[in-house]
Design a protein around this motif. Sequence first.
Motif, PDB file in Angstrom:
ATOM      1  N   ALA A 147       0.843  -1.200   0.000  1.00  0.00           N
ATOM      2  CA  ALA A 147       0.000   0.000   0.000  1.00  0.00           C
ATOM      3  C   ALA A 147       0.878   1.249   0.000  1.00  0.00           C
ATOM      4  CB  ALA A 147      -0.920  -0.004   1.219  1.00  0.00           C
ATOM      5  N   HIS A 148       2.017   1.177   0.677  1.00  0.00           N
ATOM      6  CA  HIS A 148       2.977   2.282   0.676  1.00  0.00           C
ATOM      7  C   HIS A 148       3.502   2.521  -0.743  1.00  0.00           C
ATOM      8  CE1 HIS A 148       3.147   2.829   4.956  1.00  0.00           C
ATOM      9  NE2 HIS A 148       3.584   1.608   5.187  1.00  0.00           N
ATOM     10  N   ASP A 149       3.902   1.439  -1.382  1.00  0.00           N
ATOM     11  CA  ASP A 149       4.520   1.555  -2.706  1.00  0.00           C
ATOM     12  C   ASP A 149       3.538   2.119  -3.728  1.00  0.00           C
ATOM     13  OD1 ASP A 149       7.127  -0.456  -2.322  1.00  0.00           O
ATOM     14  OD2 ASP A 149       5.380  -0.989  -1.135  1.00  0.00           O
ATOM     15  N   LEU A 150       2.308   1.631  -3.689  1.00  0.00           N
ATOM     16  CA  LEU A 150       1.300   2.116  -4.631  1.00  0.00           C
ATOM     17  C   LEU A 150       1.038   3.604  -4.434  1.00  0.00           C
ATOM     18  CD1 LEU A 150      -1.174  -0.902  -4.450  1.00  0.00           C
ATOM     19  CD2 LEU A 150       0.371  -0.317  -6.337  1.00  0.00           C
ATOM     20  N   ASP A 151       1.007   4.026  -3.169  1.00  0.00           N
ATOM     21  CA  ASP A 151       0.785   5.448  -2.904  1.00  0.00           C
ATOM     22  C   ASP A 151       1.968   6.287  -3.373  1.00  0.00           C
ATOM     23  OD1 ASP A 151      -0.915   7.534  -1.642  1.00  0.00           O
ATOM     24  OD2 ASP A 151       0.830   7.785  -0.350  1.00  0.00           O
ATOM     25  N   VAL A 152       3.193   5.762  -3.213  1.00  0.00           N
ATOM     26  CA  VAL A 152       4.375   6.500  -3.654  1.00  0.00           C
ATOM     27  C   VAL A 152       4.457   6.542  -5.178  1.00  0.00           C
ATOM     28  CG1 VAL A 152       6.902   6.434  -3.660  1.00  0.00           C
ATOM     29  CG2 VAL A 152       5.669   6.123  -1.535  1.00  0.00           C
ATOM     30  N   VAL A 153       3.806   5.623  -5.862  1.00  0.00           N
ATOM     31  CA  VAL A 153       3.680   5.717  -7.315  1.00  0.00           C
ATOM     32  C   VAL A 153       2.632   6.763  -7.686  1.00  0.00           C
ATOM     33  CG1 VAL A 153       2.922   4.511  -9.397  1.00  0.00           C
ATOM     34  CG2 VAL A 153       4.463   3.373  -7.799  1.00  0.00           C
ATOM     35  N   HIS A 154       1.485   6.685  -7.063  1.00  0.00           N
ATOM     36  CA  HIS A 154       0.370   7.562  -7.421  1.00  0.00           C
ATOM     37  C   HIS A 154       0.642   9.029  -7.095  1.00  0.00           C
ATOM     38  CE1 HIS A 154      -2.548   3.911  -7.061  1.00  0.00           C
ATOM     39  NE2 HIS A 154      -2.005   3.991  -8.256  1.00  0.00           N
ATOM     40  N   TRP A 155       1.134   9.289  -5.892  1.00  0.00           N
ATOM     41  CA  TRP A 155       1.261  10.679  -5.434  1.00  0.00           C
ATOM     42  C   TRP A 155       2.257  11.475  -6.271  1.00  0.00           C
ATOM     43  CZ3 TRP A 155       4.417  13.261  -1.261  1.00  0.00           C
ATOM     44  CH2 TRP A 155       3.823  14.462  -0.863  1.00  0.00           C
ATOM     45  N   PRO A 156       3.490  11.008  -6.456  1.00  0.00           N
ATOM     46  CA  PRO A 156       4.403  11.785  -7.309  1.00  0.00           C
ATOM     47  C   PRO A 156       3.960  11.836  -8.771  1.00  0.00           C
ATOM     48  CG  PRO A 156       5.631  10.291  -5.887  1.00  0.00           C
ATOM     49  CD  PRO A 156       4.201   9.885  -5.815  1.00  0.00           C
ATOM     50  N   ALA A 157       3.343  10.749  -9.260  1.00  0.00           N
ATOM     51  CA  ALA A 157       2.928  10.715 -10.665  1.00  0.00           C
ATOM     52  C   ALA A 157       1.695  11.569 -10.924  1.00  0.00           C
ATOM     53  CB  ALA A 157       2.658   9.271 -11.094  1.00  0.00           C
ATOM     54  N   GLY A 158       0.987  11.946  -9.880  1.00  0.00           N
ATOM     55  CA  GLY A 158      -0.174  12.813 -10.039  1.00  0.00           C
ATOM     56  C   GLY A 158      -1.379  12.127 -10.629  1.00  0.00           C
ATOM     57  N   GLY A 159      -1.530  10.839 -10.389  1.00  0.00           N
ATOM     58  CA  GLY A 159      -2.683  10.126 -10.930  1.00  0.00           C
ATOM     59  C   GLY A 159      -2.905   8.819 -10.202  1.00  0.00           C
ATOM     60  N   TYR A 160      -3.952   8.120 -10.599  1.00  0.00           N
ATOM     61  CA  TYR A 160      -4.284   6.849  -9.966  1.00  0.00           C
ATOM     62  C   TYR A 160      -4.411   5.754 -11.017  1.00  0.00           C
ATOM     63  CZ  TYR A 160      -5.032   9.380  -5.658  1.00  0.00           C
ATOM     64  OH  TYR A 160      -4.835  10.159  -4.542  1.00  0.00           O
ATOM     65  N   THR A 161      -4.189   4.536 -10.578  1.00  0.00           N
ATOM     66  CA  THR A 161      -4.174   3.387 -11.473  1.00  0.00           C
ATOM     67  C   THR A 161      -5.533   3.169 -12.124  1.00  0.00           C
ATOM     68  OG1 THR A 161      -2.428   2.277 -10.235  1.00  0.00           O
ATOM     69  CG2 THR A 161      -3.877   0.878 -11.548  1.00  0.00           C
ATOM     70  N   THR A 162      -5.506   2.901 -13.427  1.00  0.00           N
ATOM     71  CA  THR A 162      -6.731   2.593 -14.167  1.00  0.00           C
ATOM     72  C   THR A 162      -6.728   1.166 -14.705  1.00  0.00           C
ATOM     73  OG1 THR A 162      -5.762   3.499 -16.202  1.00  0.00           O
ATOM     74  CG2 THR A 162      -7.097   4.993 -14.841  1.00  0.00           C
ATOM     75  N   ARG A 163      -5.533   0.584 -14.892  1.00  0.00           N
ATOM     76  CA  ARG A 163      -5.419  -0.788 -15.390  1.00  0.00           C
ATOM     77  C   ARG A 163      -4.333  -1.512 -14.606  1.00  0.00           C
ATOM     78  NH1 ARG A 163      -4.352  -0.632 -21.657  1.00  0.00           N
ATOM     79  NH2 ARG A 163      -4.706  -2.880 -21.401  1.00  0.00           N
ATOM     80  N   VAL A 164      -4.561  -2.796 -14.325  1.00  0.00           N
ATOM     81  CA  VAL A 164      -3.608  -3.565 -13.521  1.00  0.00           C
ATOM     82  C   VAL A 164      -3.383  -4.940 -14.146  1.00  0.00           C
ATOM     83  CG1 VAL A 164      -3.127  -4.608 -11.266  1.00  0.00           C
ATOM     84  CG2 VAL A 164      -4.343  -2.429 -11.396  1.00  0.00           C
TER      85      VAL A 164
END
Length: 218
Positions: A147-164
């Motif tokens: 959950a930490h890693d996903l947030d550190v991807v989303h927050w700096p990238a300025g977006g949220y995951t749409t496909r996994v």
Amino acid sequence: MAELDKALRERAEERFGARAYEDYRLMLGEVDAVLVLTPDDTHADLACEILRAGVPVFVEKPLDITLERCDAILRAARESGTRLHVGHNMRHMPVVRLMREIIQRGDVGRVRTVWVRHFAGHGGDFSFKDRHAEREHAGGLLLQKAAHDLDVVHWPAGGYTTRVQAFAYTRATTRQPCPDHVFPAGFVQQRPSASAPSPRLGTHPHPRSRCQVHRRVR
């Protein structure tokens, strides 16, 4: 604080001078906010009741272990108008904040890929030795630790995951505590890190995922 274990309540009162309750409901009228630091599968029931009482809530990540229970927390916060904060503490780490500032300034151009590997180490060892190994109580390492890693991807990238795209495999071994780690007295003895994997292993200790953020960042 609220704690069901009488011995822990007494220890908290002695060590921190805190007033300890057996029933958390009794303290809601005396506090400015509540930190929910209980097992993952109990978060929704506690957070929803506290939010509806009008008390701001900090919920340790993950919010809960199912989408339905997470949605219930968000709905309770929205309907009650009470402040809710999720414990993504890595957002406050200087290195993560600096990384976000560099990206936002455009110093590295357009970000197209964010790669994260989480070396869970000793903490990850706990995750398939106790209740975290049981699907009815936890969501596995991808939810509990990444959950930490996903947030550190989303927050700096300025977006949220749409496909996994994701996969995982179950492999767990008995391992002794790492001698290089320093823990408070009694900590290792209270953890099942040197024991065999849980016989009810239902989560996957080794997940991998590839996410596409809505801004085409992978």
